[in-house]
Scaffold this active site. Structure first.
Site, PDB file in Angstrom:
ATOM      1  N   ASP A 159       0.841  -1.198   0.000  1.00  0.00           N
ATOM      2  CA  ASP A 159       0.000   0.000   0.000  1.00  0.00           C
ATOM      3  C   ASP A 159       0.880   1.253   0.000  1.00  0.00           C
ATOM      4  O   ASP A 159       0.615   2.224  -0.707  1.00  0.00           O
ATOM      5  CB  ASP A 159      -0.911  -0.010   1.234  1.00  0.00           C
ATOM      6  CG  ASP A 159      -1.657  -1.333   1.370  1.00  0.00           C
ATOM      7  OD1 ASP A 159      -2.401  -1.673   0.446  1.00  0.00           O
ATOM      8  OD2 ASP A 159      -1.454  -2.030   2.378  1.00  0.00           O
ATOM      9  N   HIS A 187      -4.620  -3.224   6.593  1.00  0.00           N
ATOM     10  CA  HIS A 187      -4.415  -3.498   5.170  1.00  0.00           C
ATOM     11  C   HIS A 187      -5.754  -3.931   4.591  1.00  0.00           C
ATOM     12  O   HIS A 187      -6.061  -5.118   4.480  1.00  0.00           O
ATOM     13  CB  HIS A 187      -3.374  -4.605   4.966  1.00  0.00           C
ATOM     14  CG  HIS A 187      -3.380  -5.119   3.545  1.00  0.00           C
ATOM     15  ND1 HIS A 187      -2.972  -4.360   2.483  1.00  0.00           N
ATOM     16  CD2 HIS A 187      -3.786  -6.301   3.023  1.00  0.00           C
ATOM     17  CE1 HIS A 187      -3.119  -5.058   1.363  1.00  0.00           C
ATOM     18  NE2 HIS A 187      -3.625  -6.230   1.664  1.00  0.00           N
TER      19      HIS A 187
HETATM   20  P1  NAX Z   1      -2.213 -18.207  -4.019  1.00  0.00           P
HETATM   21  O1  NAX Z   1      -3.570 -18.767  -3.833  1.00  0.00           O
HETATM   22  O2  NAX Z   1      -1.587 -18.155  -5.355  1.00  0.00           O
HETATM   23  O3  NAX Z   1      -1.199 -18.992  -3.064  1.00  0.00           O
HETATM   24  C1  NAX Z   1      -1.479 -19.294  -1.739  1.00  0.00           C
HETATM   25  C2  NAX Z   1      -0.730 -20.560  -1.399  1.00  0.00           C
HETATM   26  O4  NAX Z   1      -0.867 -20.794  -0.015  1.00  0.00           O
HETATM   27  C3  NAX Z   1      -1.273 -21.803  -2.123  1.00  0.00           C
HETATM   28  O5  NAX Z   1      -0.209 -22.462  -2.795  1.00  0.00           O
HETATM   29  C4  NAX Z   1      -1.832 -22.652  -0.978  1.00  0.00           C
HETATM   30  O6  NAX Z   1      -1.669 -24.045  -1.223  1.00  0.00           O
HETATM   31  C5  NAX Z   1      -0.974 -22.173   0.196  1.00  0.00           C
HETATM   32  N1  NAX Z   1      -1.545 -22.457   1.503  1.00  0.00           N
HETATM   33  C6  NAX Z   1      -2.847 -22.444   1.896  1.00  0.00           C
HETATM   34  N2  NAX Z   1      -2.955 -22.819   3.169  1.00  0.00           N
HETATM   35  C7  NAX Z   1      -1.716 -23.055   3.622  1.00  0.00           C
HETATM   36  C8  NAX Z   1      -1.181 -23.495   4.867  1.00  0.00           C
HETATM   37  N3  NAX Z   1      -1.975 -23.763   5.891  1.00  0.00           N
HETATM   38  N4  NAX Z   1       0.159 -23.639   4.966  1.00  0.00           N
HETATM   39  C9  NAX Z   1       0.961 -23.403   3.922  1.00  0.00           C
HETATM   40  N5  NAX Z   1       0.511 -23.010   2.715  1.00  0.00           N
HETATM   41  C10 NAX Z   1      -0.802 -22.830   2.573  1.00  0.00           C
HETATM   42  O7  NAX Z   1      -2.271 -16.750  -3.354  1.00  0.00           O
HETATM   43  P2  NAX Z   1      -1.249 -15.542  -3.538  1.00  0.00           P
HETATM   44  O8  NAX Z   1      -1.666 -14.731  -4.697  1.00  0.00           O
HETATM   45  O9  NAX Z   1       0.143 -16.059  -3.478  1.00  0.00           O
HETATM   46  O10 NAX Z   1      -1.584 -14.674  -2.236  1.00  0.00           O
HETATM   47  C11 NAX Z   1      -1.286 -15.142  -0.932  1.00  0.00           C
HETATM   48  C12 NAX Z   1      -1.932 -14.254   0.115  1.00  0.00           C
HETATM   49  O11 NAX Z   1      -1.434 -12.921   0.050  1.00  0.00           O
HETATM   50  C13 NAX Z   1      -3.442 -14.121  -0.013  1.00  0.00           C
HETATM   51  O12 NAX Z   1      -4.016 -14.273   1.273  1.00  0.00           O
HETATM   52  C14 NAX Z   1      -3.634 -12.695  -0.497  1.00  0.00           C
HETATM   53  O13 NAX Z   1      -4.880 -12.175  -0.117  1.00  0.00           O
HETATM   54  C15 NAX Z   1      -2.503 -12.018   0.208  1.00  0.00           C
HETATM   55  N6  NAX Z   1      -2.082 -10.701  -0.305  1.00  0.00           N
HETATM   56  C16 NAX Z   1      -1.705  -9.759   0.600  1.00  0.00           C
HETATM   57  C17 NAX Z   1      -1.235  -8.521   0.233  1.00  0.00           C
HETATM   58  C18 NAX Z   1      -0.800  -7.515   1.238  1.00  0.00           C
HETATM   59  O14 NAX Z   1      -0.480  -6.393   0.837  1.00  0.00           O
HETATM   60  N7  NAX Z   1      -0.745  -7.787   2.546  1.00  0.00           N
HETATM   61  C19 NAX Z   1      -1.194  -8.129  -1.200  1.00  0.00           C
HETATM   62  C20 NAX Z   1      -1.186  -9.294  -2.139  1.00  0.00           C
HETATM   63  C21 NAX Z   1      -2.083 -10.443  -1.733  1.00  0.00           C
HETATM   64  O15 NAX Z   1      -3.393 -10.143  -2.119  1.00  0.00           O
END
Ligand code: NAX
Length: 328
Positions: A159, A187
């Site tokens: 952000d 956030h």
């Molecule tokens: P993806 O869905 O591409 O990847 C998430 C990964 O996490 C998957 O491979 C899944 O298998 C794994 N996962 C799920 N549960 C798990 C667990 N218990 N232990 C280990 N791995 C696990 O999502 P992606 O685009 O990489 O985003 C990841 C997260 O970042 C999301 O929650 C998203 O909302 C968040 N974000 C946060 C941002 C921020 O500024 N704070 C911005 C970007 C993003 O939106």
């Protein structure tokens, strides 16, 4: 030669993981002379995909990468961890209520907090990226009572960087001309990107802009809703920019912030600026010798006060909701 730093990435097979791991291994997370050992934590169904990413990491022959372990067990993943990047989370799916979302994430961040408590190195630093990031960080922290609370942080650096870039465009300046920008609060869409304390070549940014309508109706919503705009345009959520922000957050936490500037980090409140103690809320922070502190003594105008309070109120609601669910 230095002992490698143990860096654990959860959700390593996801899209942020894919953008993040190569930069960690090439030295951008900690510095160009710091060897790293990667631990990748995934759910069982995604372990194979993480192994594929590890094959590509091998194929880069990064001089600083001293090893990669892949596991679906949190205890193993966080044993001896120095830097924990908690990226994997449960996304909100259609028809999901907020309570369901918080509960699903509690099921992830509670055991991860416990595993960090059990096995992390004394100097562990935790960054939560997975949403709802602030509250997920709070859940993990509450289950790691032996780790100093301030080691749990959540990411608002994306952000912050988005705000820098939007402001630079508006004023026709370089991002390096802008200092002291702050993201306050959660956030989420309620976050408050603050131009009243930011400076552009020494002038108060809000005065340099001199356009309250743009500030309220364009700048703030554009920064706050940028994630949705990226999904709309790209057909997928922000990944490389999120990974970049995670790198910036940890790099600055370890290596320090620049003289005369600060960064935004969501950290446990000490009560500064009227934010209830313990809430993980975004603040202006400086870092010296690996420890951050909240910038003190800023005067908060009425407009900013109302925006900060609104975002903090949302964090209080989220905290109360996870409390009611027995997650903290
Ligand atoms: P993806 O869905 O591409 O990847 C998430 C990964 O996490 C998957 O491979 C899944 O298998 C794994 N996962 C799920 N549960 C798990 C667990 N218990 N232990 C280990 N791995 C696990 O999502 P992606 O685009 O990489 O985003 C990841 C997260 O970042 C999301 O929650 C998203 O909302 C968040 N974000 C946060 C941002 C921020 O500024 N704070 C911005 C970007 C993003 O939106």
């Amino acid at each position: 030669t230095r002992t490698p730093v143990n860096v654990t990435v959860t959700g390593a097979a996801g899209q942020i993981g894919y953008a993040l791991l190569f930069r960690i291994a090439s030295g951008h997370l900690l510095g160009p002379d710091v060897p790293v050992r990667l631990r990748l934590l995934e759910i069982p169904q995604a372990v194979k995909a993480a192994e594929g990413t590890a094959m590509e990491l091998d194929d880069c022959a990064f001089p600083l990468l001293s090893g990669i372990d892949i596991t679906d067990d949190a205890k193993t993943a966080f044993d001896g961890v120095n830097v924990a990047l908690l990226v994997g989370a449960r996304p909100r799916t259609k028809g999901m209520e907020r309570g369901d979302l918080l509960e699903a994430n509690g099921g992830i961040f509670k055991p991860q907090g416990e595993a960090i408590n059990a096995g992390a190195a004394d100097d562990v630093r935790v960054l939560v990226v997975g949403n709802p990031a602030n509250t997920n960080a709070l859940i993990a922290q509450q289950h790691a009572p032996d780790v100093p609370a301030e080691r749990f942080t959540a990411m608002t650096r994306l952000d912050h960087n988005r705000a820098l870039s939007q402001l630079a465009k508006k004023l026709g300046v370089s991002v390096t001309d802008i200092k002291k920008l702050t993201i306050w609060g959660n956030h989420s869409a309620t976050q408050y990107p603050d131009l009243f304390r930011a400076e552009v070549n020494g002038q108060v940014a809000a005065e340099a802009v001199n356009d309250q309508a743009w500030l309220e109706n364009e700048f703030i919503p554009t920064v706050a809703k940028r994630g949705a705009a990226i999904i709309e345009a790209r057909g997928a959520s922000s990944a490389a920019s999120a990974a970049n922000a995670a790198i910036d957050h940890v790099y600055d936490w370890v290596n320090g912030t620049a003289e005369g500037d600060w960064v935004s980090m969501a950290i446990p409140s000490d009560g500064s600026y009227g934010v209830p103690e313990g809430l993980i809320s975004s603040f202006p922070v400086t870092v010296t010798d690996g420890e951050y502190s909240i910038v003190q003594g800023l005067e908060i105008d009425e407009f900013s006060r109302a925006r900060i309070d609104a975002s903090v109120a949302e964090l209080v609601e989220e905290r109360d909701a996870v409390k009611a669910l027995g997650l903290i």
